[in-house]
Design a protein around this motif. Structure first.
Motif, PDB file in Angstrom:
ATOM      1  N   ARG A 239     -10.742   2.846   2.378  1.00 53.63           N
ATOM      2  CA  ARG A 239      -9.261   2.237   2.030  1.00 53.63           C
ATOM      3  C   ARG A 239      -9.074   1.987   3.386  1.00 53.63           C
ATOM      4  O   ARG A 239      -9.172   2.920   4.402  1.00 53.63           O
ATOM      5  CB  ARG A 239      -8.656   2.977   1.457  1.00 53.63           C
ATOM      6  CG  ARG A 239      -8.720   3.217  -0.319  1.00 53.63           C
ATOM      7  CD  ARG A 239      -7.494   3.690  -0.765  1.00 53.63           C
ATOM      8  NE  ARG A 239      -7.999   3.980  -2.293  1.00 53.63           N
ATOM      9  CZ  ARG A 239      -6.932   4.418  -3.202  1.00 53.63           C
ATOM     10  NH1 ARG A 239      -5.569   4.362  -2.796  1.00 53.63           N
ATOM     11  NH2 ARG A 239      -7.393   4.368  -4.460  1.00 53.63           N
TER      12      ARG A 239
ATOM     13  N   ARG B 277     -11.605   1.753  10.063  1.00 55.96           N
ATOM     14  CA  ARG B 277     -10.796   1.565   9.090  1.00 55.96           C
ATOM     15  C   ARG B 277      -9.414   1.337   9.509  1.00 55.96           C
ATOM     16  O   ARG B 277      -8.666   0.947   8.646  1.00 55.96           O
ATOM     17  CB  ARG B 277     -10.675   2.661   8.286  1.00 55.96           C
ATOM     18  CG  ARG B 277     -12.123   3.127   7.571  1.00 55.96           C
ATOM     19  CD  ARG B 277     -11.867   4.565   6.882  1.00 55.96           C
ATOM     20  NE  ARG B 277     -10.728   4.692   6.016  1.00 55.96           N
ATOM     21  CZ  ARG B 277     -10.534   5.928   5.569  1.00 55.96           C
ATOM     22  NH1 ARG B 277     -11.054   6.892   5.787  1.00 55.96           N
ATOM     23  NH2 ARG B 277      -9.532   6.003   4.567  1.00 55.96           N
ATOM     24  N   ILE B 278      -9.068   1.510  10.712  1.00 55.51           N
ATOM     25  CA  ILE B 278      -7.756   1.655  11.186  1.00 55.51           C
ATOM     26  C   ILE B 278      -7.548   0.380  12.147  1.00 55.51           C
ATOM     27  O   ILE B 278      -8.159   0.026  13.038  1.00 55.51           O
ATOM     28  CB  ILE B 278      -7.358   3.021  12.098  1.00 55.51           C
ATOM     29  CG1 ILE B 278      -7.975   4.263  11.241  1.00 55.51           C
ATOM     30  CG2 ILE B 278      -6.024   3.069  12.459  1.00 55.51           C
ATOM     31  CD1 ILE B 278      -7.910   5.432  12.188  1.00 55.51           C
TER      32      ILE B 278
ATOM     33  N   ILE C 270      -1.567   2.732   3.892  1.00 51.32           N
ATOM     34  CA  ILE C 270      -2.998   2.835   3.230  1.00 51.32           C
ATOM     35  C   ILE C 270      -3.152   1.929   2.258  1.00 51.32           C
ATOM     36  O   ILE C 270      -2.269   1.854   1.262  1.00 51.32           O
ATOM     37  CB  ILE C 270      -3.039   4.434   2.789  1.00 51.32           C
ATOM     38  CG1 ILE C 270      -2.611   5.233   3.889  1.00 51.32           C
ATOM     39  CG2 ILE C 270      -4.364   4.726   2.216  1.00 51.32           C
ATOM     40  CD1 ILE C 270      -2.642   6.679   3.518  1.00 51.32           C
TER      41      ILE C 270
ATOM     42  N   VAL D 278     -11.058  10.538  10.614  1.00 52.76           N
ATOM     43  CA  VAL D 278     -11.074   9.183  10.192  1.00 52.76           C
ATOM     44  C   VAL D 278     -11.800   8.166  10.881  1.00 52.76           C
ATOM     45  O   VAL D 278     -11.540   8.140  12.119  1.00 52.76           O
ATOM     46  CB  VAL D 278      -9.437   8.924   9.924  1.00 52.76           C
ATOM     47  CG1 VAL D 278      -9.298   7.482   9.318  1.00 52.76           C
ATOM     48  CG2 VAL D 278      -8.786   9.960   9.225  1.00 52.76           C
TER      49      VAL D 278
ATOM     50  N   LEU E 162      -6.768  11.063   3.883  1.00 48.48           N
ATOM     51  CA  LEU E 162      -7.526   9.805   4.132  1.00 48.48           C
ATOM     52  C   LEU E 162      -8.920  10.004   3.910  1.00 48.48           C
ATOM     53  O   LEU E 162      -9.700   9.287   3.391  1.00 48.48           O
ATOM     54  CB  LEU E 162      -6.949   9.065   5.537  1.00 48.48           C
ATOM     55  CG  LEU E 162      -5.666   8.625   5.960  1.00 48.48           C
ATOM     56  CD1 LEU E 162      -5.747   8.232   7.311  1.00 48.48           C
ATOM     57  CD2 LEU E 162      -5.464   7.329   4.990  1.00 48.48           C
TER      58      LEU E 162
ATOM     59  N   VAL F 219      -6.735   1.239   6.649  1.00 45.55           N
ATOM     60  CA  VAL F 219      -5.337   2.034   7.095  1.00 45.55           C
ATOM     61  C   VAL F 219      -4.749   1.020   8.465  1.00 45.55           C
ATOM     62  O   VAL F 219      -5.470   0.561   9.102  1.00 45.55           O
ATOM     63  CB  VAL F 219      -5.663   3.282   7.684  1.00 45.55           C
ATOM     64  CG1 VAL F 219      -4.323   4.019   8.155  1.00 45.55           C
ATOM     65  CG2 VAL F 219      -6.402   3.985   6.912  1.00 45.55           C
TER      66      VAL F 219
ATOM     67  N   GLY G  50       0.694  -1.231  -0.023  1.00 45.63           N
ATOM     68  CA  GLY G  50       0.060   0.032  -0.005  1.00 45.63           C
ATOM     69  C   GLY G  50       0.938   1.302   0.265  1.00 45.63           C
ATOM     70  O   GLY G  50       2.124   1.126  -0.246  1.00 45.63           O
TER      71      GLY G  50
ATOM     72  N   TYR H  14     -10.329   9.264   0.887  1.00 42.48           N
ATOM     73  CA  TYR H  14     -10.543   7.831   0.059  1.00 42.48           C
ATOM     74  C   TYR H  14     -11.223   7.098   1.232  1.00 42.48           C
ATOM     75  O   TYR H  14     -10.482   6.230   2.282  1.00 42.48           O
ATOM     76  CB  TYR H  14      -9.257   7.471   0.081  1.00 42.48           C
ATOM     77  CG  TYR H  14      -8.216   8.312  -1.049  1.00 42.48           C
ATOM     78  CD1 TYR H  14      -8.547   7.531  -2.528  1.00 42.48           C
ATOM     79  CD2 TYR H  14      -7.570   9.213  -0.737  1.00 42.48           C
ATOM     80  CE1 TYR H  14      -8.103   8.396  -3.687  1.00 42.48           C
ATOM     81  CE2 TYR H  14      -7.013   9.735  -1.837  1.00 42.48           C
ATOM     82  CZ  TYR H  14      -7.240   9.571  -3.209  1.00 42.48           C
ATOM     83  OH  TYR H  14      -6.847  10.172  -4.128  1.00 42.48           O
TER      84      TYR H  14
ATOM     85  N   ILE I 115       2.331   4.558   8.396  1.00 43.80           N
ATOM     86  CA  ILE I 115       0.948   4.605   8.091  1.00 43.80           C
ATOM     87  C   ILE I 115       0.833   3.914   6.801  1.00 43.80           C
ATOM     88  O   ILE I 115       1.322   4.434   5.852  1.00 43.80           O
ATOM     89  CB  ILE I 115       0.347   5.789   8.199  1.00 43.80           C
ATOM     90  CG1 ILE I 115       0.406   6.514   9.717  1.00 43.80           C
ATOM     91  CG2 ILE I 115      -1.193   5.516   7.845  1.00 43.80           C
ATOM     92  CD1 ILE I 115      -0.106   8.013   9.836  1.00 43.80           C
TER      93      ILE I 115
END
Length: 267
Positions: A184, A225-226, A256, A221, A178, A186, A146, A181, A254
């Protein structure tokens, strides 16, 4: 005497009546009106000249028979043929108009699709340039795993997992990226140098990753997602034998995902 005169005049009256013109045929009147009305339609001759010619020919034949005092049956027959040919010509003209309108609409749709495609390509190009600019500013690297953005130790106080103000500013910029997007995933990975025990470094590296995670969440964010991981002193990017090398190893990365919904490859 008068009676005899009446008998003599009767055949003459019958003869005169038989010689009089036939009364106008309603079918002929209808045929003439229908043909005249069709002639007013723009382009009908181009659509079906043959049928319009047949209609005219039948109409003229009906008129001739009418003028010659032929039977109404014959007049009506040719008047009917004229009307039918006129109707067919009108219908074919209407169908051709529909075909032309359909083709025009198709061409218009294709043109709009081409314009939309061109617009999408322009937007994609702008987005690509914007992305490239953002990645360059954030010192990001495109990899198979990524897009990797590396936050070096300057973002944290010594031996601390708390982000410094400069670190918050960098994370804010990453959050803005972020949020463009939103689909996506993370992954935040924390690392340390080799100073200290493995257990302590493992804990500190995860705390730093979690600190960055909290900052990203504060800036919009989604936490769903994280994911975070503390990898301690593993995967050094520089030798731990010098201060400069150890500083490079004290970092947070990080990652992505390259595509929406695509998982990030493990190390």
């Amino acid at each position: 005497m008068n009676f005899k005169l009446g008998l003599l005049t009767l055949p003459l009256s019958v003869f005169l009546i038989s010689c009089a013109s036939n009364p106008p045929s309603q079918s002929l009147i209808d045929a003439e009106n229908r043909y005249k009305s069709a002639l007013m339609i723009e382009g009908i001759q181009n659509s079906d000249a043959q049928r319009m010619g047949n209609a005219k020919e039948a109409l003229e034949k009906a008129r001739k028979l009418q003028d010659e005092n032929e039977s109404h049956t014959l007049v009506d027959h040719y008047a009917f043929l004229s009307i039918k040919n006129t109707e067919i010509a009108e219908e074919r003209h209407r169908l051709k108009q529909i075909e032309q309108e359909t083709e025009q609409a198709k061409e218009k749709r294709q043109q709009l699709m081409l314009e939309n495609k061109a617009s999408e390509l322009r937007d994609a190009k702008i987005e690509a340039l914007k992305l490239a600019s953002q990645l360059e500013a954030l010192k990001a690297e495109q990899t198979e795993r990524g897009i990797i953005m590396t936050l070096e130790n300057i973002l944290f106080a010594f031996n601390s997992a708390e982000l410094q103000p400069g670190g918050e500013m960098t994370v804010t910029r990453i959050a803005d990226y972020l949020n463009n997007y939103p689909n996506r995933f993370v992954l935040i990975e924390g690392f340390t140098d080799s100073v200290g025990s493995n257990e302590y470094n493992q804990k500190l590296s995860r705390q730093r990753a979690e600190s960055v995670q909290r900052s990203l969440v504060r800036h919009g964010v989604s936490p769903r997602r994280i994911s975070v991981a503390g990898l301690g002193e593993a995967y050094p990017v520089a030798p731990n034998t010098t201060e400069a090398g150890r500083q490079q190893n004290r970092r947070v990365e990080i990652i992505i995902a390259n595509e929406d919904g695509k998982p990030i490859l493990k190390r």
